[in-house]
Design a protein around this motif. Structure first.
Motif, short mmCIF file in Angstrom:
data_model
loop_
_atom_site.label_atom_id
_atom_site.label_comp_id
_atom_site.label_asym_id
_atom_site.label_seq_id
_atom_site.Cartn_x
_atom_site.Cartn_y
_atom_site.Cartn_z
N LYS A 133 0.89 -1.23 0.02
CA LYS A 133 0.01 -0.07 -0.03
C LYS A 133 0.85 1.13 -0.04
CE LYS A 133 -4.17 1.91 2.26
NZ LYS A 133 -4.90 1.77 3.46
N PHE A 134 2.02 1.42 0.85
CA PHE A 134 2.89 2.54 0.99
C PHE A 134 3.39 2.69 -0.44
CE2 PHE A 134 7.12 4.31 1.55
CZ PHE A 134 6.60 5.16 2.21
N PHE A 135 3.82 1.73 -0.97
CA PHE A 135 4.62 1.91 -2.25
C PHE A 135 3.45 2.04 -3.60
CE2 PHE A 135 8.24 -0.12 0.06
CZ PHE A 135 8.99 0.98 -0.06
N GLY A 136 2.42 1.96 -3.12
CA GLY A 136 1.31 1.81 -4.35
C GLY A 136 1.24 0.53 -5.51
N ASN A 137 1.45 -0.36 -4.82
CA ASN A 137 1.78 -1.81 -5.63
C ASN A 137 0.57 -2.88 -5.35
OD1 ASN A 137 2.75 -4.11 -7.10
ND2 ASN A 137 4.48 -4.12 -6.12
N SER A 138 -0.45 -2.23 -6.45
CA SER A 138 -1.69 -3.01 -6.21
C SER A 138 -1.45 -4.65 -6.64
CB SER A 138 -2.77 -2.43 -7.07
OG SER A 138 -2.40 -2.21 -8.27
N ILE A 139 -0.36 -4.72 -7.74
CA ILE A 139 -0.35 -6.26 -8.09
C ILE A 139 0.19 -7.22 -6.74
CG2 ILE A 139 1.18 -7.68 -9.47
CD1 ILE A 139 1.10 -5.63 -11.44
N ASN A 140 1.17 -6.48 -5.84
CA ASN A 140 1.48 -7.26 -4.84
C ASN A 140 0.22 -7.61 -3.90
OD1 ASN A 140 4.03 -7.79 -5.51
ND2 ASN A 140 4.93 -6.22 -4.20
N THR A 141 -0.83 -6.53 -3.73
CA THR A 141 -1.87 -6.78 -2.89
C THR A 141 -2.77 -8.04 -3.50
OG1 THR A 141 -1.69 -4.39 -2.24
CG2 THR A 141 -3.98 -5.34 -1.81
N TRP A 142 -3.11 -7.70 -4.87
CA TRP A 142 -4.11 -8.75 -5.17
C TRP A 142 -3.55 -10.30 -5.47
CZ3 TRP A 142 -9.11 -8.31 -4.92
CH2 TRP A 142 -9.57 -6.65 -4.91
N GLN B 59 -0.36 -11.38 -4.04
CA GLN B 59 0.65 -11.97 -3.13
C GLN B 59 -0.20 -11.81 -1.49
OE1 GLN B 59 4.67 -10.83 -4.18
NE2 GLN B 59 4.91 -10.30 -1.89
N PHE B 60 -0.45 -10.57 -1.32
CA PHE B 60 -1.10 -10.71 0.10
C PHE B 60 -2.23 -11.39 0.26
CE2 PHE B 60 -4.41 -8.52 2.54
CZ PHE B 60 -3.93 -8.58 3.63
N ILE B 61 -3.25 -11.42 -0.78
CA ILE B 61 -4.57 -12.18 -0.56
C ILE B 61 -4.56 -13.53 -0.91
CG2 ILE B 61 -6.97 -12.47 -1.64
CD1 ILE B 61 -6.84 -9.44 -2.20
N PRO B 62 -3.77 -14.26 -1.73
CA PRO B 62 -3.47 -15.61 -1.65
C PRO B 62 -2.62 -16.11 -0.66
CG PRO B 62 -2.40 -14.53 -3.64
CD PRO B 62 -3.13 -13.55 -3.01
N GLN B 63 -1.44 -15.45 -0.16
CA GLN B 63 -0.96 -15.78 1.05
C GLN B 63 -1.91 -16.09 2.37
OE1 GLN B 63 2.54 -13.06 1.41
NE2 GLN B 63 3.54 -14.13 -0.20
N MET B 64 -2.75 -14.95 2.67
CA MET B 64 -3.69 -14.78 3.46
C MET B 64 -4.69 -16.33 3.59
SD MET B 64 -2.96 -12.65 6.11
CE MET B 64 -4.56 -12.38 6.77
N ILE B 65 -4.80 -16.38 2.48
CA ILE B 65 -6.00 -17.50 2.22
C ILE B 65 -5.26 -19.02 2.18
CG2 ILE B 65 -7.42 -18.80 0.32
CD1 ILE B 65 -7.90 -16.10 -0.86
N PRO C 251 -0.55 -15.06 -12.19
CA PRO C 251 -0.81 -13.66 -12.97
C PRO C 251 0.17 -12.51 -12.86
CG PRO C 251 -2.62 -14.43 -11.05
CD PRO C 251 -1.35 -15.47 -11.09
N LYS C 252 1.08 -12.49 -11.45
CA LYS C 252 1.78 -11.48 -11.21
C LYS C 252 2.75 -11.35 -12.41
CE LYS C 252 4.95 -9.51 -7.93
NZ LYS C 252 5.78 -9.56 -6.53
N PRO C 253 3.58 -12.27 -13.00
CA PRO C 253 4.56 -12.13 -14.05
C PRO C 253 3.84 -11.58 -15.40
CG PRO C 253 4.96 -14.25 -12.84
CD PRO C 253 3.79 -13.91 -12.42
N PHE C 254 2.68 -12.14 -15.72
CA PHE C 254 2.04 -11.74 -16.83
C PHE C 254 1.56 -10.22 -16.68
CE2 PHE C 254 1.83 -16.23 -17.20
CZ PHE C 254 2.15 -16.60 -18.65
N LEU C 255 1.09 -9.99 -15.57
CA LEU C 255 0.77 -8.42 -15.27
C LEU C 255 2.01 -7.55 -15.44
CD1 LEU C 255 -2.01 -9.24 -12.69
CD2 LEU C 255 -2.44 -8.48 -15.15
#
Length: 195
Positions: A22-31, A33-39, A110-114
């Motif tokens: 969030k601090f670095f404005g990286n929404s790709i990491n949020t969607w 990395q963060f969400i699937p790791q929490m799941i 998804p992350k590498p393709f995005l």
């Protein structure tokens, strides 16, 4: 208690990564990395923590090792009555296992393709004419604008390593806390034998 503290600590680490994104404005990491790791973490080890709390509250004699092992080895098998902690446990375990399996490719693919799509959009990707000066330059490591080429294979391998490291780290960290649990059980058994 060691499992609850360990899972809480691992969740805290993932939540801190969200604030970094969030601090670095990286929404790709949020969607992706963060969400699937929490799941992944909470569908397996968060569930184990919930089972521990249910066992404490109900005074059940359920073997949680057995419950977790057969969640993987025989997800469709009937749960033994003594290990049945709540109604709908089998369905809950199937859904959580499915979520854990879905979260791994969600972290990986998804992350590498995005990032590639983002790079192409940012640098105005175009195809140079064959046998032109631009095509000779594009054979080197730079495109015609002087920017580094996007190394998709390198990004993909990095993401693969990161995904494997997270999954194995979650399992091995939980195993470390399980060792503390086993050590405390052994200590309590030895102290009752001495008395």
């Amino acid at each position: 208690m060691s499992i609850l503290l360990g899972v809480a600590q691992m969740n805290l680490g993932i939540i801190l990564s969200y604030f970094n994104s969030k601090f670095f404005g990286n929404s790709i990491n949020t969607w992706f990395q963060f969400i699937p790791q929490m799941i992944f973490l909470n569908s397996l080890f968060g569930y184990l923590s919930v089972l521990v709390i249910i066992k404490w509250c109900t005074g059940s004699k359920a073997d949680l090792y057995h419950v977790m092992i057969y969640m993987f080895l025989g997800p469709t098998d009937e749960i033994v009555d003594e290990n049945q902690l709540f109604p709908g446990q089998k369905t809950t375990q199937l859904v959580l296992l499915l979520l854990a399996f879905v979260s791994v490719p969600w972290m990986l693919l998804p992350k590498p393709f995005l990032l590639k799509l983002q790079h192409n959009r940012h640098h105005g990707q175009y195809a140079p004419l064959p046998d032109s000066e631009e095509s000779l330059q594009s054979e080197s490591n730079h495109d015609s604008h002087g920017h580094e080429e996007f190394e998709f294979s390198e990004i993909f391998v990095h993401q693969l390593i990161h995904t494997i490291e997270f999954v194995l780290g979650a399992v091995s960290n939980t195993a470390s806390y399980l060792r503390l649990w086993a050590l405390s059980l052994a200590h309590s058994e030895l102290s009752t034998c001495v008395l």
